[in-house]
Scaffold this motif. Structure first.
Motif, PDB file in Angstrom:
ATOM      1  N   VAL A 101       0.846  -1.186   0.000  1.00 41.04           N
ATOM      2  CA  VAL A 101       0.000   0.000   0.000  1.00 41.04           C
ATOM      3  C   VAL A 101       0.884   1.239   0.000  1.00 41.04           C
ATOM      4  N   ALA A 102       0.308   2.353  -0.399  1.00 36.01           N
ATOM      5  CA  ALA A 102       1.050   3.619  -0.409  1.00 36.01           C
ATOM      6  C   ALA A 102       0.922   4.342   0.919  1.00 36.01           C
ATOM      7  N   VAL A 103      -0.289   4.300   1.487  1.00 34.00           N
ATOM      8  CA  VAL A 103      -0.550   4.972   2.762  1.00 34.00           C
ATOM      9  C   VAL A 103      -1.348   4.021   3.644  1.00 34.00           C
ATOM     10  N   PHE A 104      -0.916   3.891   4.889  1.00 36.95           N
ATOM     11  CA  PHE A 104      -1.568   3.001   5.856  1.00 36.95           C
ATOM     12  C   PHE A 104      -2.043   3.864   7.020  1.00 36.95           C
ATOM     13  N   VAL A 105      -3.367   3.979   7.172  1.00 30.11           N
ATOM     14  CA  VAL A 105      -3.951   4.780   8.255  1.00 30.11           C
ATOM     15  C   VAL A 105      -4.350   3.830   9.379  1.00 30.11           C
ATOM     16  N   LEU A 106      -3.683   3.943  10.498  1.00 27.96           N
ATOM     17  CA  LEU A 106      -3.863   3.024  11.626  1.00 27.96           C
ATOM     18  C   LEU A 106      -4.770   3.664  12.672  1.00 27.96           C
ATOM     19  N   ILE A 142       2.871   5.839   6.987  1.00 26.49           N
ATOM     20  CA  ILE A 142       1.944   5.424   8.036  1.00 26.49           C
ATOM     21  C   ILE A 142       1.396   6.660   8.740  1.00 26.49           C
ATOM     22  N   VAL A 143       0.074   6.710   8.833  1.00 25.84           N
ATOM     23  CA  VAL A 143      -0.612   7.781   9.545  1.00 25.84           C
ATOM     24  C   VAL A 143      -1.289   7.146  10.757  1.00 25.84           C
ATOM     25  N   LEU A 144      -0.994   7.651  11.937  1.00 24.41           N
ATOM     26  CA  LEU A 144      -1.545   7.106  13.180  1.00 24.41           C
ATOM     27  C   LEU A 144      -2.658   8.015  13.681  1.00 24.41           C
ATOM     28  N   ALA A 145      -3.834   7.426  13.866  1.00 21.37           N
ATOM     29  CA  ALA A 145      -4.986   8.183  14.362  1.00 21.37           C
ATOM     30  C   ALA A 145      -5.030   8.101  15.880  1.00 21.37           C
ATOM     31  N   GLY A 146      -4.817   9.234  16.536  1.00 20.40           N
ATOM     32  CA  GLY A 146      -4.854   9.267  17.993  1.00 20.40           C
ATOM     33  C   GLY A 146      -6.264   9.127  18.524  1.00 20.40           C
ATOM     34  N   LYS A 171       8.416   8.202  18.106  1.00 10.89           N
ATOM     35  CA  LYS A 171       9.412   7.136  18.057  1.00 10.89           C
ATOM     36  C   LYS A 171       9.590   6.591  16.645  1.00 10.89           C
ATOM     37  N   ASN A 172       8.465   6.423  15.931  1.00  9.34           N
ATOM     38  CA  ASN A 172       8.500   5.796  14.610  1.00  9.34           C
ATOM     39  C   ASN A 172       8.447   6.794  13.454  1.00  9.34           C
ATOM     40  N   LYS A 173       8.450   8.097  13.785  1.00 12.12           N
ATOM     41  CA  LYS A 173       8.394   9.158  12.776  1.00 12.12           C
ATOM     42  C   LYS A 173       7.166   9.003  11.874  1.00 12.12           C
ATOM     43  N   LEU A 174       6.008   8.897  12.533  1.00 16.20           N
ATOM     44  CA  LEU A 174       4.742   8.750  11.831  1.00 16.20           C
ATOM     45  C   LEU A 174       4.024  10.086  11.752  1.00 16.20           C
ATOM     46  N   THR A 175       3.126  10.198  10.801  1.00 15.88           N
ATOM     47  CA  THR A 175       2.226  11.342  10.746  1.00 15.88           C
ATOM     48  C   THR A 175       1.090  11.079  11.732  1.00 15.88           C
ATOM     49  N   LEU A 176       0.805  12.034  12.611  1.00 12.62           N
ATOM     50  CA  LEU A 176      -0.167  11.832  13.679  1.00 12.62           C
ATOM     51  C   LEU A 176      -1.410  12.693  13.477  1.00 12.62           C
ATOM     52  N   ILE A 177      -2.561  12.049  13.584  1.00 15.84           N
ATOM     53  CA  ILE A 177      -3.825  12.762  13.744  1.00 15.84           C
ATOM     54  C   ILE A 177      -4.035  12.838  15.253  1.00 15.84           C
TER      55      ILE A 177
END
Length: 226
Positions: A101-106, A142-146, A171-177
């Motif tokens: 995948v190109a973008v993974f929204v967790l 990877i985008v992490l949804a808070g 820690k993982n240098k993710l994009t955070l919501i």
């Protein structure tokens, strides 16, 4: 006999002025198949799955509409599963990532918090999911949804629960919501009777929150091996 021989000679000899057969027309080259669009995959629980609303009303589908309106070439996949915990997500993420995948929204952890699962477990499971994405789809952003929870299980637990998303992103240098349900969580008119799952109007606000963070990510160059 002479007539017979003459007849045979006429059949075996082509006429002197017979035109040559035209050369065969070369077949047109088959057009190249259109390259598949890179995938944006939403991996979460019932909020991502859109429990209680029509699939097209859930925020991942609304993000898909925004992507199309913006002229961005992505395919949106909703891999939300109602009732999913971080442990469940950890066990199925490898199956979901059978293709890169190109973008993974967790978007996971809310059910952990509501059940009072130890934060060390939630943190460990989310980290394992992140590690699996990096292993199976290393080019993915990877985008992490808070997520946040009410202080039913104690103020300290709720505070640490909120903080673990920021810690993992750093820690993982993710994009955070920062908070997926910003402006929606705790607002009765934007949630269904259970007070947890957004209404269609609530999902529209969630999509707006996600889009603010996700759009810049989608505009970055992508390189996906299909």
């Amino acid at each position: 006999m002479l007539l017979l021989v003459g007849g045979c000679n006429n059949n075996s000899q082509p006429a002197a002025d017979t035109a040559e057969a035209p050369a065969a027309t070369p077949k047109a080259a088959a057009p190249d198949k259109a390259a598949p669009k890179p995938t944006v995959l939403f991996f979460g629980n019932s909020i991502t799955a859109g429990l209680g609303v029509d699939p097209e009303q859930a925020f991942p589908a609304l993000i898909g509409q925004k992507i199309d309106s913006a002229g961005l070439a992505y395919t949106v996949v909703n891999a939300g599963l109602s009732g999913e915990t971080t442990a469940g997500g950890r066990s199925r993420v490898g199956w979901v990532l059978r293709k890169p995948v190109a973008v993974f929204v967790l978007e996971l952890g809310g059910n952990d918090g509501l059940r009072g699962i130890p934060l060390t477990n939630t943190r460990r499971n989310l980290q394992a999911i992140i590690d699996t994405v990096r292993q199976l789809s290393p080019q993915a952003k990877i985008v992490l949804a808070g997520m946040q929870i009410p202080p039913n299980l104690g103020v300290d637990y709720a505070k640490q629960f909120k903080q673990l998303y920021g810690d993992l992103a750093q820690k993982n240098k993710l994009t955070l919501i920062p908070f997926l349900l910003e402006g929606v969580g705790g607002v009765a008119k934007l949630n269904q009777r259970d007070g947890i799952h957004p209404t269609p109007e609530g999902h529209r606000l969630v999509a707006r929150t996600v889009w603010t963070v996700l759009q810049p990510v989608l505009r970055q160059p992508v390189a996906v091996t299909q």
